[in-house]
Design a protein around this motif. Sequence first.
Motif, mmCIF file in Angstrom:
data_model
loop_
_atom_site.group_PDB
_atom_site.id
_atom_site.type_symbol
_atom_site.label_atom_id
_atom_site.label_comp_id
_atom_site.label_asym_id
_atom_site.label_seq_id
_atom_site.Cartn_x
_atom_site.Cartn_y
_atom_site.Cartn_z
ATOM 1 N N PHE A 32 -23.603 47.842 24.896
ATOM 2 C CA PHE A 32 -23.503 47.998 23.849
ATOM 3 C C PHE A 32 -22.785 49.062 23.734
ATOM 4 C CE2 PHE A 32 -28.029 46.205 23.148
ATOM 5 C CZ PHE A 32 -27.770 45.189 22.182
ATOM 6 N N ASP A 33 -21.866 48.888 22.256
ATOM 7 C CA ASP A 33 -20.529 49.869 21.307
ATOM 8 C C ASP A 33 -20.767 50.011 20.072
ATOM 9 O OD1 ASP A 33 -18.344 51.084 21.268
ATOM 10 O OD2 ASP A 33 -17.254 50.110 22.725
ATOM 11 N N LEU A 34 -20.907 50.561 19.121
ATOM 12 C CA LEU A 34 -21.392 50.433 17.834
ATOM 13 C C LEU A 34 -20.508 51.038 17.141
ATOM 14 C CD1 LEU A 34 -25.288 51.176 17.067
ATOM 15 C CD2 LEU A 34 -24.732 48.706 18.269
ATOM 16 N N PHE A 215 -24.596 58.259 22.182
ATOM 17 C CA PHE A 215 -24.043 58.050 23.760
ATOM 18 C C PHE A 215 -22.965 57.040 23.786
ATOM 19 C CE2 PHE A 215 -24.059 55.323 28.011
ATOM 20 C CZ PHE A 215 -23.697 56.175 29.098
ATOM 21 N N ASN A 216 -21.747 56.386 24.244
ATOM 22 C CA ASN A 216 -20.799 55.381 24.434
ATOM 23 C C ASN A 216 -20.646 54.688 23.130
ATOM 24 O OD1 ASN A 216 -19.379 53.512 25.766
ATOM 25 N ND2 ASN A 216 -20.531 52.021 25.144
ATOM 26 N N ASN A 217 -20.625 55.725 21.985
ATOM 27 C CA ASN A 217 -20.546 55.297 20.467
ATOM 28 C C ASN A 217 -21.952 54.996 19.787
ATOM 29 O OD1 ASN A 217 -17.671 56.230 20.501
ATOM 30 N ND2 ASN A 217 -17.367 53.513 21.005
ATOM 31 N N ASN A 218 -22.955 54.776 20.307
ATOM 32 C CA ASN A 218 -24.321 54.640 20.034
ATOM 33 C C ASN A 218 -25.604 55.991 19.963
ATOM 34 O OD1 ASN A 218 -23.289 52.166 20.392
ATOM 35 N ND2 ASN A 218 -23.515 52.533 22.928
ATOM 36 N N PRO A 299 -32.996 40.077 34.249
ATOM 37 C CA PRO A 299 -32.921 41.502 34.767
ATOM 38 C C PRO A 299 -31.536 41.798 34.217
ATOM 39 C CG PRO A 299 -31.482 39.806 36.201
ATOM 40 C CD PRO A 299 -32.467 39.203 34.711
ATOM 41 N N PHE A 300 -30.887 43.441 33.887
ATOM 42 C CA PHE A 300 -29.764 44.249 33.830
ATOM 43 C C PHE A 300 -29.055 45.603 34.982
ATOM 44 C CE2 PHE A 300 -34.254 45.485 32.493
ATOM 45 C CZ PHE A 300 -33.965 46.522 32.722
ATOM 46 N N LEU A 324 -30.550 52.037 29.959
ATOM 47 C CA LEU A 324 -31.779 51.866 29.197
ATOM 48 C C LEU A 324 -31.170 51.043 27.791
ATOM 49 C CD1 LEU A 324 -32.803 55.838 28.560
ATOM 50 C CD2 LEU A 324 -34.471 54.132 29.181
ATOM 51 N N LEU A 325 -29.669 51.160 27.816
ATOM 52 C CA LEU A 325 -29.098 50.400 27.090
ATOM 53 C C LEU A 325 -29.076 48.636 27.246
ATOM 54 C CD1 LEU A 325 -26.593 52.996 25.413
ATOM 55 C CD2 LEU A 325 -28.057 52.190 24.203
ATOM 56 N N ASN A 326 -28.486 48.479 28.454
ATOM 57 C CA ASN A 326 -29.068 47.244 28.626
ATOM 58 C C ASN A 326 -30.435 46.605 29.175
ATOM 59 O OD1 ASN A 326 -26.284 47.301 29.488
ATOM 60 N ND2 ASN A 326 -26.384 47.550 31.545
ATOM 61 N N ALA A 327 -31.436 47.460 29.212
ATOM 62 C CA ALA A 327 -32.600 46.593 29.275
ATOM 63 C C ALA A 327 -33.355 46.543 28.045
ATOM 64 C CB ALA A 327 -34.205 47.418 29.230
ATOM 65 N N GLU A 328 -32.621 47.225 26.781
ATOM 66 C CA GLU A 328 -33.060 47.180 24.947
ATOM 67 C C GLU A 328 -32.036 45.837 24.890
ATOM 68 O OE1 GLU A 328 -33.649 47.945 21.158
ATOM 69 O OE2 GLU A 328 -34.230 48.818 22.960
ATOM 70 N N LYS A 329 -31.038 45.790 25.216
ATOM 71 C CA LYS A 329 -30.672 44.501 25.295
ATOM 72 C C LYS A 329 -31.322 43.390 26.195
ATOM 73 C CE LYS A 329 -25.938 43.869 25.046
ATOM 74 N NZ LYS A 329 -24.082 43.675 25.146
#
Length: 354
Positions: A32-34, A215-218, A299-300, A324-329
Motif C-alpha cells: 500500500f502507498d496512500l 510508514f511508506n506514506n501510510n 498468502p502474502f 502487516l500491510l500486505n496481510a491487511e490487503k
Amino acid sequence: MEIAEAVPYTIEGGKDIPYKIDEGVQPINELFDLSYTDYHFYKEHFLENEHLNFISLRSDQGPMILSLRKKDDGSYIGLLRTIEENRRVELPPGSVRAPFFRNLFGLGPSVSNYIKAVSPTLPGFKKVTKPELPAELLEFEEKQTIKGFKFGVMYCGPNQVREDEIFANEFGSPAFEEFLDFLGDRVELEGWDKYRAGLDVTNRSTGEHSIFLEFNNNQIMFHVATLLPFNPLDKQQLEKKRHIGNDLVVIIFQEGDQVYRPTTLSSRQVQVVFLIKPEMIDNEQHYRLAVIRRAEVPPFEPHLPEDPIFKKDPEFHEFLFKKLLNAEKAAYKTEVIGAKLQRTRNALLEDLGK
C-alpha cells in the motif's frame, strides 16, 4: 513457540508445522502507498479537463463507470470502476477508431468504439453528460480512499490461553512496553489530528495514549489492549473488543511456554494473527514471529525465513510492517470482507448511475 494446528487456519512459522504455497498461487506483494490514490489521479487528470464518462448499470458484472480522457498526443488515459476495484487505463494513439461512415459525417467514435478499445469483454455502456457527474465521481473516490490502517495489539502473559484472560490484562510486561516503543510513537489522543482509527480524540473515552506510525506514506494507528480502558465489572471487556475485535489483523505479544491456539480470538472479523514472542540472544533483544491466517486469506509477502527469529533492529521493523500491510490487503480478498466492500461499492456506483 508452540502453535496448535486447527481448521480452517494456515500457519506460517510454527514449530514443526510445514508451510507451503499451492502451485500457481501468486502471493500478495504490492505494498500500500496512500500518497497517490485514485482520488488524486482523477482530480489531477480528469476533474478540470475535458473528458468522457460512460456508465453501465444493466450487466451481470454489476454497475461500472468509465472515465476516459484524450491527451494531446492522441493517447487516452482512463479510470474504470467496477464493484471489485478501480483499474487505471492507458490506450496508445490510434486505439479508438471510428467506422468509415461515422468519420465521413464527422461523428467521431461511437460509445461502443471507446468501450471496446478499453476491453472487448466489457458490457454495453451509455455516455453520460450531466455536468455535476465529475464532482460526484471525485466524491466517490474520496469515500473509497483508505485513510489509514488499524491493527490490534494484545499482551498475552505466561500461562494465559483464554481470550478473556488476554483482554483482561490491564498492563503488559517491560518487554511488551519495549515492543510497543519499537512499533511506533506514543501519542496523546486528546487533540490528535491525524488518522485515529475510531479512537476518541476529544473526551479520552478510549484512553489517553496510543501507538502511531507513518510508514511508506501510510498512517497507522494501533488499538493497544492495555492502553484501552479496563472495566473491572466487565469480564469480557467489551469496550476493548469493540475495537480489536473489528480489526482485520491483530498482533499478540506472547510470553511463556503455553501453546497458542488459532481459535483463541473469537471474532470473525479478525483474519490474520501475528504471534510474536521475545527472546534474548547474546544479551540482545530478538523476536520470534509466526503468522496465523484463516484458510481463505491468500498468502502474502515477505515470506518468513525457515527460522523466523529476528533481531530488534530497523531491518525487522521494515519487514514487519510490510508483512502487516500486505496481510491487511490479503484480508480484503476473503469472502466475508470482500463481500462487504463490494456491497458498499455496488450501492455507491448505482447511486451515481441514477
